[in-house]
Design an enzyme around this catalytic site. Structure first.
Site, PDB file in Angstrom:
ATOM      1  CE  LYS A 190      93.176  46.702  21.061  1.00 48.64           C
ATOM      2  NZ  LYS A 190      94.430  45.923  21.085  1.00 48.64           N
ATOM      3  CB  SER A 230      93.455  42.007  20.977  1.00 48.62           C
ATOM      4  OG  SER A 230      94.391  43.043  21.243  1.00 48.62           O
ATOM      5  CB  SER A 251      97.306  42.878  19.942  1.00 49.45           C
ATOM      6  OG  SER A 251      96.769  41.731  20.528  1.00 49.45           O
TER       7      SER A 251
HETATM    8  N1  GLN Z   1      97.506  37.218  21.292  1.00 53.30           N
HETATM    9  C1  GLN Z   1      98.154  37.676  22.460  1.00 53.30           C
HETATM   10  C2  GLN Z   1      97.267  37.416  23.654  1.00 53.30           C
HETATM   11  O1  GLN Z   1      96.215  36.930  23.460  1.00 53.30           O
HETATM   12  C3  GLN Z   1      98.516  39.094  22.334  1.00 53.30           C
HETATM   13  C4  GLN Z   1      97.477  40.040  22.751  1.00 53.30           C
HETATM   14  C5  GLN Z   1      97.923  41.451  22.620  1.00 53.30           C
HETATM   15  O2  GLN Z   1      98.973  41.739  22.044  1.00 53.30           O
HETATM   16  N2  GLN Z   1      97.136  42.352  23.173  1.00 53.30           N
HETATM   17  O3  GLN Z   1      97.621  37.698  24.762  1.00 53.30           O
END
Ligand code: GLN
Length: 473
Positions: free
Chosen positions: A75, A150, A174
């Site tokens: 990532k 994400s 995410s």
């Molecule tokens: N969907 C969550 C957020 O928007 C988790 C994001 C993540 O785990 N990086 O914060």
């Protein structure tokens, strides 16, 4: 078909020299370059081919490493000194880190060919991979749908069979939610099992990196390669690390499965609940027991997560001022204006919203009523899990309240925040959890089943996940 093999299968063929690493790497590169999923921010064609040639030379000499010659991706919030690291933000467009993250070094040491950096929501904020400065990522199963976020680029790259595995990061879901949306296996380890050194933090007390793969076995092998104590990360767990792969027996007899009654109050797509119930039935048939448990603050965990994660994010992102890192605005009048112009132009809308919200909950007037309260609630949520695990070995339920939705659909708003309902409390408590594909909805989109366990019980999760995977097949 070379690209359809699992990571373990391809590693085995490379090891036996039935396939060369160069050959496999070229297949992946071609698939990535032809793909329209927009899963990659950077493709490391030349470096990957040089590494693949080296891997083939090592194999010829009889040398061995667990991922030797296998193409994987990471990532784009993981620092790589030989590739840009952008967090999918304009703020870091051309940033080339002076050092590499521990996970990156570990993957290389395990022999992996790092083929590129995957697209993501900007600074890992989001659930649909639509906030990226380099554009949205498409779901490989249905390109009119979101891949989740994400770590959407990593999940799409693995699901779309562009690479054999990819690393994601998970602050509130995410890794698991995009894995569920793309029909792949995603694992978030116990806090501290994988080093965070060199990974751009969203919420430092929540973040963990973890593998996204096509099979449970591949996932365990990847975790073997990236886990371990690191004295560069003060939150790293100094324990004896097990061989996760050896735990995969798939035997679940006598296992106690907790089903939280609050899961049934969530506004969820009925099919998701039915599939989770089907999985539970499967466990029962194999000799597992089910027990009802309670996670009374499930709904509150979303508020706790967003208050604490935004507070931490606003503090972590304060370093982007146009002086030290990345982007700098061209037109400004004085120093203060340089900060303002840089941050106004450099950050996207979602990032700005969260910085504002984070600063709000940390401000002198609100600190006690939001931030401190959320910290107290965090302790209660941890306790709730502890109590639940006195009655059971693992907790099972859906990963997400919905399957992958269409871009701009009405579901997107509800789903984007509700998406984290099952996943975020796991990060609040620092627990390990997996999302493993199980069942499909009416439109053929995959559901993810989440399996949660007490801290450092990753082997228990992998074993149960293997059972689910084999039952699904
Ligand atoms: N969907 C969550 C957020 O928007 C988790 C994001 C993540 O785990 N990086 O914060």
């Amino acid at each position: 078909m070379i690209y359809k093999l699992s990571l373990i299968e391809v590693a085995e063929k490379i090891k036996k020299r039935e396939l060369s690493s160069v050959e496999v790497t070229k297949v992946c590169l071609e698939r990535i370059e032809k793909s329209d999923l927009n899963a990659f921010n950077h493709i490391a064609r030349e470096n990957a081919l040089v590494s693949a040639k080296n891997a083939d030379k090592m194999l010829k000499k009889g040398e061995f490493a667990p991922l030797l010659g296998v193409p994987v991706a990471v990532k784009d919030n993981i620092c790589t000194e030989d590739m840009p690291t952008t967090c999918s933000s304009k703020m870091m467009q051309k940033y080339l880190p002076p050092y590499s993250a521990t996970v990156y070094k570990k993957l290389k040491k395990a022999g992996a060919i790092i083929i590129g950096k995957t697209n993501m929501d900007e600074f890992a904020m989001g659930t649909s991979n639509t906030t990226s400065y380099t554009g949205r990522v498409l779901n490989p199963i249905d390109k009119s749908r979101v891949p989740g976020g994400s770590s959407g680029g990593s999940a799409a790259a693995v699901g779309g069979q562009l690479v054999y595995a990819a690393l994601g990061t998970d602050t509130g879901g995410s890794i698991r939610q995009p894995s569920a949306f793309c029909g792949v296996v995603g694992f978030k380890p116990t806090y501290g099992v994988v080093s965070r050194y060199g990974i751009f933090a969203l919420g430092s007390s929540f973040d963990q990196a973890g593998p996204i793969t096509r099979t449970v076995e591949d996932n365990a092998l990847m975790l073997n390669c990236i886990s371990g104590y690191d004295d560069m990360d003060s939150t790293s767990q100094n324990i004896k690390y097990p061989d996760y792969l050896s735990a995969l027996k798939g035997d679940v007899k006598g296992l106690k499965i907790g089903v939280p009654k609050e899961y049934y109050n969530v506004d969820i797509d009925e099919g998701g609940r039915d599939t989770a119930n089907k999985a539970i039935e499967l466990f029962k048939k194999a000799g597992a027991e089910t027990v009802e448990v309670s996670l009374p603050d499930l709904e509150a965990s979303l508020s706790v997560y967003y208050i604490l994660a935004c507070a931490e994010a606003s503090s972590n992102l304060a370093m982007f001022d146009g002086i030290k890192y990345g982007f700098r605005a061209q037109n400004y009048e004085d120093l203060l204006d340089l900060y303002v112009a840089t941050r106004t132009e450099g950050f996207g809308d979602e990032v700005k919203r969260r910085i504002l919200f984070g600063n709000y909950v940390l401000s002198a007037d609100n600190y006690q009523s939001y931030y401190i309260k959320a910290l107290k609630a965090r302790t209660v949520i941890k306790e709730n899990y502890k109590k639940a695990f006195e009655k059971c070995d693992i907790i099972i339920g859906p990963t997400s309240p919905c399957t992958a939705y269409k871009f701009d659909s009405k579901l997107s708003f509800r789903c984007s925040f509700m998406s984290d309902i099952y996943t975020s409390s796991v990060n609040i408590a620092g627990l390990p959890a997996i999302s493993v594909p199980f069942g499909k909805d009416k439109e053929g989109l995959p559901y993810g089943l989440q399996i949660i366990a007490p801290p450092l019980c990753e082997q228990r999760i992998y074993n149960a996940a293997k059972f689910v995977q084999d039952g699904e097949a």
